[in-house]
Design an enzyme around this catalytic site. Structure first.
Site, PDB file in Angstrom:
ATOM      1  N   VAL A  13      12.051  31.457   6.835  1.00 42.69           N
ATOM      2  CA  VAL A  13      12.980  30.930   7.725  1.00 42.69           C
ATOM      3  C   VAL A  13      14.365  29.957   6.861  1.00 42.69           C
ATOM      4  CG1 VAL A  13      12.002  29.167   8.585  1.00 42.69           C
ATOM      5  CG2 VAL A  13      13.759  29.902  10.306  1.00 42.69           C
TER       6      VAL A  13
ATOM      7  N   GLU B  54       8.704  10.276   8.895  1.00 43.73           N
ATOM      8  CA  GLU B  54       7.326   8.610   8.386  1.00 43.73           C
ATOM      9  C   GLU B  54       7.045   8.872   7.320  1.00 43.73           C
ATOM     10  OE1 GLU B  54       7.587   9.664  12.071  1.00 43.73           O
ATOM     11  OE2 GLU B  54       8.581   8.160  12.400  1.00 43.73           O
TER      12      GLU B  54
ATOM     13  N   ASP C 101      14.767  29.845 -12.148  1.00 43.84           N
ATOM     14  CA  ASP C 101      14.446  29.770 -13.941  1.00 43.84           C
ATOM     15  C   ASP C 101      13.898  30.855 -14.018  1.00 43.84           C
ATOM     16  OD1 ASP C 101      12.402  28.922 -11.978  1.00 43.84           O
ATOM     17  OD2 ASP C 101      11.489  27.810 -12.840  1.00 43.84           O
ATOM     18  N   GLY C 102      13.217  31.776 -13.365  1.00 41.90           N
ATOM     19  CA  GLY C 102      11.872  32.264 -14.214  1.00 41.90           C
ATOM     20  C   GLY C 102      13.478  33.644 -14.188  1.00 41.90           C
TER      21      GLY C 102
ATOM     22  N   SER D  49       5.078   9.199  18.188  1.00 41.67           N
ATOM     23  CA  SER D  49       5.112  10.194  17.692  1.00 41.67           C
ATOM     24  C   SER D  49       5.119   9.830  15.948  1.00 41.67           C
ATOM     25  CB  SER D  49       5.491  11.594  18.462  1.00 41.67           C
ATOM     26  OG  SER D  49       6.861  11.163  18.044  1.00 41.67           O
TER      27      SER D  49
ATOM     28  N   ARG E 176      14.928  30.731   4.108  1.00 39.58           N
ATOM     29  CA  ARG E 176      15.518  31.851   3.130  1.00 39.58           C
ATOM     30  C   ARG E 176      16.811  32.446   3.702  1.00 39.58           C
ATOM     31  NH1 ARG E 176      11.800  33.268  -1.314  1.00 39.58           N
ATOM     32  NH2 ARG E 176      12.080  35.441  -1.983  1.00 39.58           N
TER      33      ARG E 176
ATOM     34  N   THR F  86      19.144  29.545  -6.015  1.00 39.60           N
ATOM     35  CA  THR F  86      17.661  29.222  -5.151  1.00 39.60           C
ATOM     36  C   THR F  86      18.283  28.566  -4.359  1.00 39.60           C
ATOM     37  OG1 THR F  86      15.333  28.501  -5.886  1.00 39.60           O
ATOM     38  CG2 THR F  86      17.563  28.031  -7.211  1.00 39.60           C
TER      39      THR F  86
ATOM     40  N   GLY G 107      13.468  34.821  -5.959  1.00 39.61           N
ATOM     41  CA  GLY G 107      13.904  34.955  -4.127  1.00 39.61           C
ATOM     42  C   GLY G 107      15.270  35.115  -4.045  1.00 39.61           C
TER      43      GLY G 107
ATOM     44  N   ARG H 196      10.689  17.248  16.007  1.00 34.70           N
ATOM     45  CA  ARG H 196      10.550  15.589  16.878  1.00 34.70           C
ATOM     46  C   ARG H 196      10.734  15.988  18.360  1.00 34.70           C
ATOM     47  NH1 ARG H 196      10.861  11.370  15.201  1.00 34.70           N
ATOM     48  NH2 ARG H 196      11.122  11.745  13.064  1.00 34.70           N
TER      49      ARG H 196
ATOM     50  N   ASP I 149      15.776  23.189  -8.466  1.00 38.09           N
ATOM     51  CA  ASP I 149      15.199  23.022  -9.333  1.00 38.09           C
ATOM     52  C   ASP I 149      15.902  23.219 -10.839  1.00 38.09           C
ATOM     53  OD1 ASP I 149      14.496  25.431  -8.894  1.00 38.09           O
ATOM     54  OD2 ASP I 149      12.053  25.094  -8.958  1.00 38.09           O
TER      55      ASP I 149
ATOM     56  N   MET J 156      10.008  25.034   1.645  1.00 41.92           N
ATOM     57  CA  MET J 156       9.496  25.242   0.872  1.00 41.92           C
ATOM     58  C   MET J 156       9.760  24.164  -0.280  1.00 41.92           C
ATOM     59  SD  MET J 156      10.609  29.165   0.940  1.00 41.92           S
ATOM     60  CE  MET J 156       9.450  30.557   1.383  1.00 41.92           C
TER      61      MET J 156
ATOM     62  N   ARG K 199       8.380  24.882  -3.819  1.00 44.43           N
ATOM     63  CA  ARG K 199       7.143  25.787  -5.277  1.00 44.43           C
ATOM     64  C   ARG K 199       7.305  24.024  -6.588  1.00 44.43           C
ATOM     65  NH1 ARG K 199       6.973  30.924  -7.770  1.00 44.43           N
ATOM     66  NH2 ARG K 199       9.236  31.300  -7.309  1.00 44.43           N
TER      67      ARG K 199
ATOM     68  N   ASP L 226      15.341  26.244  -3.895  1.00 40.21           N
ATOM     69  CA  ASP L 226      14.030  25.266  -4.239  1.00 40.21           C
ATOM     70  C   ASP L 226      14.936  24.278  -5.537  1.00 40.21           C
ATOM     71  OD1 ASP L 226      12.501  27.049  -3.129  1.00 40.21           O
ATOM     72  OD2 ASP L 226      11.959  27.369  -5.769  1.00 40.21           O
TER      73      ASP L 226
ATOM     74  N   ARG M  99      11.270  40.378  -7.930  1.00 36.30           N
ATOM     75  CA  ARG M  99      10.605  39.858  -8.803  1.00 36.30           C
ATOM     76  C   ARG M  99       9.713  41.386  -9.776  1.00 36.30           C
ATOM     77  NH1 ARG M  99       9.872  34.235  -6.899  1.00 36.30           N
ATOM     78  NH2 ARG M  99      10.029  34.130  -4.900  1.00 36.30           N
TER      79      ARG M  99
HETATM   80  N1  LIG Z   1       8.694  34.781 -19.666  1.00 35.02           N
HETATM   81  C1  LIG Z   1       9.798  35.953 -18.786  1.00 35.02           C
HETATM   82  N2  LIG Z   1       9.748  37.122 -19.681  1.00 35.02           N
HETATM   83  C2  LIG Z   1      10.576  37.472 -19.285  1.00 35.02           C
HETATM   84  N3  LIG Z   1      10.833  37.732 -17.319  1.00 35.02           N
HETATM   85  C3  LIG Z   1      11.331  36.825 -17.149  1.00 35.02           C
HETATM   86  C4  LIG Z   1       9.910  35.978 -17.433  1.00 35.02           C
HETATM   87  N4  LIG Z   1       9.992  34.513 -16.547  1.00 35.02           N
HETATM   88  C5  LIG Z   1      10.317  35.969 -15.409  1.00 35.02           C
HETATM   89  N5  LIG Z   1      11.175  37.258 -15.342  1.00 35.02           N
HETATM   90  C6  LIG Z   1      11.830  37.888 -14.432  1.00 35.02           C
HETATM   91  O1  LIG Z   1      12.769  36.884 -13.832  1.00 35.02           O
HETATM   92  C7  LIG Z   1      12.375  37.688 -12.468  1.00 35.02           C
HETATM   93  C8  LIG Z   1      12.345  36.512 -11.607  1.00 35.02           C
HETATM   94  O2  LIG Z   1      11.850  35.144 -12.399  1.00 35.02           O
HETATM   95  P1  LIG Z   1      10.727  34.177 -10.249  1.00 35.02           P
HETATM   96  O3  LIG Z   1      10.369  35.018  -9.995  1.00 35.02           O
HETATM   97  O4  LIG Z   1      10.097  33.031 -11.325  1.00 35.02           O
HETATM   98  O5  LIG Z   1      12.033  33.533  -9.856  1.00 35.02           O
HETATM   99  P2  LIG Z   1      13.626  32.867 -10.117  1.00 35.02           P
HETATM  100  O6  LIG Z   1      14.840  33.567 -10.711  1.00 35.02           O
HETATM  101  O7  LIG Z   1      12.682  31.757 -10.783  1.00 35.02           O
HETATM  102  O8  LIG Z   1      14.160  32.347  -8.640  1.00 35.02           O
HETATM  103  P3  LIG Z   1      13.215  31.427  -7.466  1.00 35.02           P
HETATM  104  O9  LIG Z   1      12.414  30.539  -7.545  1.00 35.02           O
HETATM  105  O10 LIG Z   1      14.202  31.068  -6.289  1.00 35.02           O
HETATM  106  O11 LIG Z   1      11.824  32.519  -6.843  1.00 35.02           O
HETATM  107  C9  LIG Z   1      10.737  37.607 -12.724  1.00 35.02           C
HETATM  108  O12 LIG Z   1      10.686  38.509 -11.759  1.00 35.02           O
HETATM  109  C10 LIG Z   1      10.324  38.574 -14.050  1.00 35.02           C
HETATM  110  O13 LIG Z   1      11.157  39.548 -14.105  1.00 35.02           O
HETATM  111  O1  LIG Z   2       7.670  35.251  -0.762  1.00 32.39           O
HETATM  112  P1  LIG Z   2       8.191  34.568  -2.670  1.00 32.39           P
HETATM  113  O2  LIG Z   2       9.759  35.829  -2.287  1.00 32.39           O
HETATM  114  O3  LIG Z   2       7.021  34.997  -3.141  1.00 32.39           O
HETATM  115  O4  LIG Z   2       8.486  33.566  -2.425  1.00 32.39           O
HETATM  116  C1  LIG Z   2       8.414  31.826  -2.311  1.00 32.39           C
HETATM  117  C2  LIG Z   2       9.146  31.211  -2.663  1.00 32.39           C
HETATM  118  O5  LIG Z   2       9.812  31.152  -3.503  1.00 32.39           O
HETATM  119  C3  LIG Z   2      10.726  30.358  -2.888  1.00 32.39           C
HETATM  120  O6  LIG Z   2      11.393  30.076  -2.355  1.00 32.39           O
HETATM  121  C4  LIG Z   2      11.727  30.127  -3.680  1.00 32.39           C
HETATM  122  O7  LIG Z   2      13.012  30.646  -3.550  1.00 32.39           O
HETATM  123  C5  LIG Z   2       9.751  29.213  -3.327  1.00 32.39           C
HETATM  124  O8  LIG Z   2       9.791  27.649  -2.811  1.00 32.39           O
HETATM  125  C6  LIG Z   2       8.592  29.534  -2.503  1.00 32.39           C
HETATM  126  O9  LIG Z   2       7.088  29.253  -3.456  1.00 32.39           O
HETATM  127 MG   LIG Z   3      12.273  29.718  -9.832  1.00 36.60          MG
END
Ligand SMILES: Nc1ncnc2c1ncn2[C@@H]1O[C@H](COP(=O)(O)OP(=O)(O)OP(=O)(O)O)[C@@H](O)[C@H]1O
Ligand SMILES: O=P(O)(O)OC[C@H]1O[C@](O)(CO)[C@@H](O)[C@@H]1O
Ligand SMILES: [Mg+2]
Length: 324
Positions: A255, A188, A103-104, A216, A257, A126, A11, A155, A130, A170, A172, A128, A72
């Site tokens: 919005v 609240e 992280d991905g 409210s 992002r 990111t 993202g 509000r 996270d 947002m 996840r 997030d 992705r």
């Molecule tokens: N286990 C994995 N092995 C190889 N590639 C991976 C793996 N996990 C994620 N990736 C690669 O990293 C890309 C980005 O990961 P992901 O879609 O989880 O977003 P992110 O980097 O965590 O960012 P965000 O959480 O902010 O959207 C994936 O589309 C994929 O191409």
């Molecule tokens: O619509 P997309 O690109 O799959 O992303 C949604 C996800 O991406 C994040 O905004 C992180 O970039 C998460 O909080 C949300 O779940």
């Molecule tokens: Mg992620």
């Protein structure tokens, strides 16, 4: 190390462009060639790779999104996809990588680094927040401010109509945006995936407000909450409180992002971009660069993706006390 390839992945996040600018300008300063890999791992597999110069990153520090584009990419999860990516890097003579993402992205970078031995440094981008190994990720501060400004607007209307609003933000698997926009917006109740909050607890918080003549209320919910999404939670509350007045649900969605990156995000991104280049030059690899207590820090990809980054318990405790 002669040619660095840089890409944005996952993202998008406000401040990614500022990080890219710092990487490119840092490389040029140290006499290293720099290539942009468009659309993250997808562009690596497709060979969508372009040379970058100082001018390529002019006038982008203030722009959200990513001029390198993001994606992705499923194919990179397979060894065949990664082999194609490696062959393309070899073709361009790219001998080190800087990955800007979440992280991905770092999971993919770690596997790639282990398979092919190519030096890689990650920059946490990111909304997030996270990721372990940095106090803040690039984009988080901007996203919180965007969410907060939406909570403020809601509000106003909630107050005029004596309504209860359930606002979904947002995150996840993470409650950082929820807890910060909730506290900043005087909610609240805040519901986050990191802690269990029951529907009865939500109702109790609302009733406490009503007993003190509040007309409210705002409940901020992180999208990953275990009780469901904002519509489901609103329905659950409604089914248990028969005399519940008007309720409304708002999902803030993407919005959060976009939007001009805040000063904090631009500065963090600039700092991390330059530190990534300097880190590679010093032999750092298989690591993510972050800022902890105002100091540049390197954390292994393994730790950055496996270690938990817990929400500050003090913030969770505060919501109840400050919303009386
Ligand atoms: N286990 C994995 N092995 C190889 N590639 C991976 C793996 N996990 C994620 N990736 C690669 O990293 C890309 C980005 O990961 P992901 O879609 O989880 O977003 P992110 O980097 O965590 O960012 P965000 O959480 O902010 O959207 C994936 O589309 C994929 O191409
Ligand atoms: O619509 P997309 O690109 O799959 O992303 C949604 C996800 O991406 C994040 O905004 C992180 O970039 C998460 O909080 C949300 O779940
Ligand atoms: Mg992620």
């Amino acid at each position: 190390m002669k040619k660095i390839g840089v890409f944005t992945s996952g993202g998008d996040a406000p401040g990614m462009n500022a990080a890219l600018r710092a990487v490119v300008r840092g490389c040029i300063y140290y006499g290293i060639e720099v290539y942009g890999i468009r659309y993250g791992y997808k562009g690596m597999i497709d060979g969508d790779i372009i040379p970058l110069n100082s001018h390529s990153v002019s006038n982008i520090i203030q722009r959200a999104g990513t001029v390198l584009k993001s994606a992705r990419c499923k194919e990179f999860r397979d060894p065949e996809g990664r082999k194609k990516a490696y062959d393309n890097l070899t073709k361009f003579g790219i001998d080190a990588l800087i990955a800007i993402g979440g992280d991905g992205t770092f999971t993919g970078a770690k596997i790639f680094h282990e398979e092919y031995g190519i030096p890689v440094i990650g920059i946490p981008g990111t909304i997030d927040n996270d990721i372990y190994g940095t106090d803040k990720t690039i984009g988080f501060d901007t996203a919180v401010n965007t969410a907060l400004s939406a909570v403020d607007n809601i509000r106003d209307t909630a107050d005029s109509h004596d309504r209860v609003f359930f606002i979904e933000v947002m995150g996840r698997d993470s409650g950082y945006i929820a807890i910060q926009s909730g506290i900043g917006g005087g909610a609240e109740m805040v519901m986050v995936p990191e802690t269990k909050t029951t529907i009865n607890e939500v109702i109790a918080a609302l009733k406490k407000g009503w007993s003190r003549s509040k007309t409210s209320s705002i409940v901020v919910i992180a999208e990953g909450d275990e009780e469901g999404n904002a519509f489901e939670i609103a329905e659950k509350v409604k089914s248990k409180v028969k005399d519940l007045k008007d309720i409304r649900v708002t999902i803030l969605g993407h919005v959060q992002r976009g939007g001009t990156p805040t000063a904090q995000d631009r500065i963090l991104a600039s700092r991390l971009g330059l530190a990534a280049v300097e880190g590679l030059m010093k032999g750092e690899s298989g690591v993510m660069v972050g800022v902890i207590n105002d100091e540049v820090t390197f954390t292994t990809f393994h730790d950055s993706i496996t270690k938990e980054k817990p929400l500050t318990q003090d913030l969770i405790r505060m919501v109840e006390i400050l919303s009386i």
